[in-house]
Design a protein around this motif. Sequence first.
Motif, PDB file in Angstrom:
ATOM      1  N   VAL A 123      -4.493   1.801 -13.533  1.00  0.00           N
ATOM      2  CA  VAL A 123      -4.325   0.366 -13.276  1.00  0.00           C
ATOM      3  C   VAL A 123      -5.472  -0.337 -13.993  1.00  0.00           C
ATOM      4  O   VAL A 123      -6.636  -0.130 -13.656  1.00  0.00           O
ATOM      5  CB  VAL A 123      -4.407   0.052 -11.773  1.00  0.00           C
ATOM      6  CG1 VAL A 123      -4.128  -1.430 -11.536  1.00  0.00           C
ATOM      7  CG2 VAL A 123      -3.427   0.904 -10.986  1.00  0.00           C
ATOM      8  N   VAL A 149      -9.084  -2.895  -7.924  1.00  0.00           N
ATOM      9  CA  VAL A 149      -9.297  -3.498  -9.246  1.00  0.00           C
ATOM     10  C   VAL A 149      -9.738  -4.950  -9.092  1.00  0.00           C
ATOM     11  O   VAL A 149     -10.695  -5.405  -9.727  1.00  0.00           O
ATOM     12  CB  VAL A 149      -8.017  -3.407 -10.106  1.00  0.00           C
ATOM     13  CG1 VAL A 149      -8.154  -4.276 -11.351  1.00  0.00           C
ATOM     14  CG2 VAL A 149      -7.755  -1.975 -10.516  1.00  0.00           C
ATOM     15  N   PRO A 175      -1.106   3.237  -4.278  1.00  0.00           N
ATOM     16  CA  PRO A 175      -1.166   2.361  -5.454  1.00  0.00           C
ATOM     17  C   PRO A 175      -1.519   0.921  -5.125  1.00  0.00           C
ATOM     18  O   PRO A 175      -2.189   0.258  -5.911  1.00  0.00           O
ATOM     19  CB  PRO A 175       0.241   2.487  -6.059  1.00  0.00           C
ATOM     20  CG  PRO A 175       1.101   3.004  -4.956  1.00  0.00           C
ATOM     21  CD  PRO A 175       0.218   3.865  -4.124  1.00  0.00           C
ATOM     22  N   ALA A 176      -1.087   0.424  -3.972  1.00  0.00           N
ATOM     23  CA  ALA A 176      -1.432  -0.946  -3.604  1.00  0.00           C
ATOM     24  C   ALA A 176      -2.930  -1.084  -3.379  1.00  0.00           C
ATOM     25  O   ALA A 176      -3.552  -2.087  -3.774  1.00  0.00           O
ATOM     26  CB  ALA A 176      -0.664  -1.367  -2.351  1.00  0.00           C
ATOM     27  N   ARG A 184      -4.683  -1.252  -6.709  1.00  0.00           N
ATOM     28  CA  ARG A 184      -4.631  -2.582  -7.312  1.00  0.00           C
ATOM     29  C   ARG A 184      -5.606  -3.532  -6.629  1.00  0.00           C
ATOM     30  O   ARG A 184      -6.255  -4.358  -7.287  1.00  0.00           O
ATOM     31  CB  ARG A 184      -3.198  -3.133  -7.223  1.00  0.00           C
ATOM     32  CG  ARG A 184      -2.201  -2.365  -8.062  1.00  0.00           C
ATOM     33  CD  ARG A 184      -0.880  -3.117  -8.216  1.00  0.00           C
ATOM     34  NE  ARG A 184      -0.207  -3.311  -6.950  1.00  0.00           N
ATOM     35  CZ  ARG A 184       0.647  -2.447  -6.412  1.00  0.00           C
ATOM     36  NH1 ARG A 184       0.889  -1.293  -7.028  1.00  0.00           N
ATOM     37  NH2 ARG A 184       1.251  -2.712  -5.275  1.00  0.00           N
ATOM     38  N   SER A 185      -5.729  -3.410  -5.303  1.00  0.00           N
ATOM     39  CA  SER A 185      -6.679  -4.252  -4.583  1.00  0.00           C
ATOM     40  C   SER A 185      -8.108  -3.953  -5.009  1.00  0.00           C
ATOM     41  O   SER A 185      -8.934  -4.866  -5.139  1.00  0.00           O
ATOM     42  CB  SER A 185      -6.531  -4.036  -3.074  1.00  0.00           C
ATOM     43  OG  SER A 185      -5.279  -4.490  -2.616  1.00  0.00           O
ATOM     44  N   LEU A 229      -1.096  -8.189 -10.643  1.00  0.00           N
ATOM     45  CA  LEU A 229      -1.595  -6.930 -11.163  1.00  0.00           C
ATOM     46  C   LEU A 229      -0.438  -5.987 -11.436  1.00  0.00           C
ATOM     47  O   LEU A 229       0.553  -5.969 -10.716  1.00  0.00           O
ATOM     48  CB  LEU A 229      -2.555  -6.287 -10.155  1.00  0.00           C
ATOM     49  CG  LEU A 229      -3.810  -7.096  -9.847  1.00  0.00           C
ATOM     50  CD1 LEU A 229      -4.681  -6.329  -8.868  1.00  0.00           C
ATOM     51  CD2 LEU A 229      -4.580  -7.391 -11.113  1.00  0.00           C
ATOM     52  N   THR A 285       1.828  -2.609 -11.674  1.00  0.00           N
ATOM     53  CA  THR A 285       2.021  -1.468 -10.794  1.00  0.00           C
ATOM     54  C   THR A 285       1.866  -0.194 -11.617  1.00  0.00           C
ATOM     55  O   THR A 285       2.563  -0.019 -12.618  1.00  0.00           O
ATOM     56  CB  THR A 285       3.429  -1.499 -10.174  1.00  0.00           C
ATOM     57  OG1 THR A 285       3.558  -2.698  -9.416  1.00  0.00           O
ATOM     58  CG2 THR A 285       3.648  -0.299  -9.268  1.00  0.00           C
ATOM     59  N   PRO A 286       0.950   0.714 -11.213  1.00  0.00           N
ATOM     60  CA  PRO A 286       0.734   1.912 -12.010  1.00  0.00           C
ATOM     61  C   PRO A 286       1.882   2.887 -11.858  1.00  0.00           C
ATOM     62  O   PRO A 286       2.600   2.876 -10.859  1.00  0.00           O
ATOM     63  CB  PRO A 286      -0.542   2.491 -11.393  1.00  0.00           C
ATOM     64  CG  PRO A 286      -0.479   2.053  -9.958  1.00  0.00           C
ATOM     65  CD  PRO A 286       0.138   0.682  -9.997  1.00  0.00           C
ATOM     66  N   VAL A 308      -6.932  -4.086 -15.686  1.00  0.00           N
ATOM     67  CA  VAL A 308      -6.790  -5.547 -15.775  1.00  0.00           C
ATOM     68  C   VAL A 308      -8.030  -6.150 -16.418  1.00  0.00           C
ATOM     69  O   VAL A 308      -9.159  -5.811 -16.052  1.00  0.00           O
ATOM     70  CB  VAL A 308      -6.585  -6.171 -14.374  1.00  0.00           C
ATOM     71  CG1 VAL A 308      -6.518  -7.690 -14.469  1.00  0.00           C
ATOM     72  CG2 VAL A 308      -5.323  -5.632 -13.728  1.00  0.00           C
TER      73      VAL A 308
END
Length: 329
Positions: free
Chosen positions: A308, A83, A76-77, A80-81, A319, A321-322, A310
Amino acid sequence: MAVDLGKTGCRAMLWNSADSSRAVSSVAGAPGLAAPDGVAAARAAVRAAVEPLLEEPGGARPESVLVGAAGAASAPAAARSLVGALLADLPVQEAAVTSDAVTAHAGALGGRAGVVLAIGTGSVAVGIGSDGAYARVDGWGPLLGDDGSGARIGTAGLRAALRAHDGRGPATVLLDAATGLFGDLEGLPATVGRDGNPARTAASFAPEVARAADAGDAVASAIVRDAAADLAETALAAAGRITAGGGPLPMAVTGGLTGLGPALMAPLTAALTGSGLPVRLTSALGDPLDGARLLAVDRATPHASLVVRVRRTTASSPLPTPATPPASA
């Protein structure tokens, strides 16, 4: 803009809602977001697939981009990166990332609840309930899982060929098939690992195993039957963990391995329909690109919590967290 980013290929589709026109571009894939260089490789692959569409004369600028990326569910991290990287790279107002298994699910079932068994080089079943419940079964890679996958079928076929070559196993036409495809079997270990993706190379032998099974080879037939049983077990495990909100649970089987034909699909279908669980097999309505497009524009599907998402106006904010499945999923 919809993007399907797998481990062997990356496809992008620019879709115009005004006239439903679409253009598609494809390039090589990336190792998956869970890999050490996953975000950088994914960023490069998405740009390579997207830029030809954006550079077309008179091409429209998309409002949003949604990427279904291999490995996003377990990283997940990294999702987010990615995105953030998409917002930095592309002229869009909104960027979103989810698992390619989620986009495959949305495409196959048209955004409805149900189970999708995706079978190719790897294998994974994704169940999404009407209440948004998420169940992911297998997809653990060729070393620890992906039971019944193309990599597993191909590897079992090559092992059987080597056993016949050594005189340790029964005679099988897979010996000649492996020699015909890969050359001298003395060099097979090096050949399988040569391109850095042994699972993909092994999976290229799966069609030969299916052809041998169709021709009546007992060894190949056993390999394919075992694969079908493993795949059915995976799909039914996902079905047992979600609900469709009334009525039988829709279930679709997608992916390149379906092209092996009746040798695999007949026993798989029989196992699924004869399970006693309230499932209803259905043909896939679309592919992962269709699912990515659907999730880009429709936020009312049961998949929403798995994305996720944005907007550029909030890109400077932390951002979100999904929602992710537990480690045991």
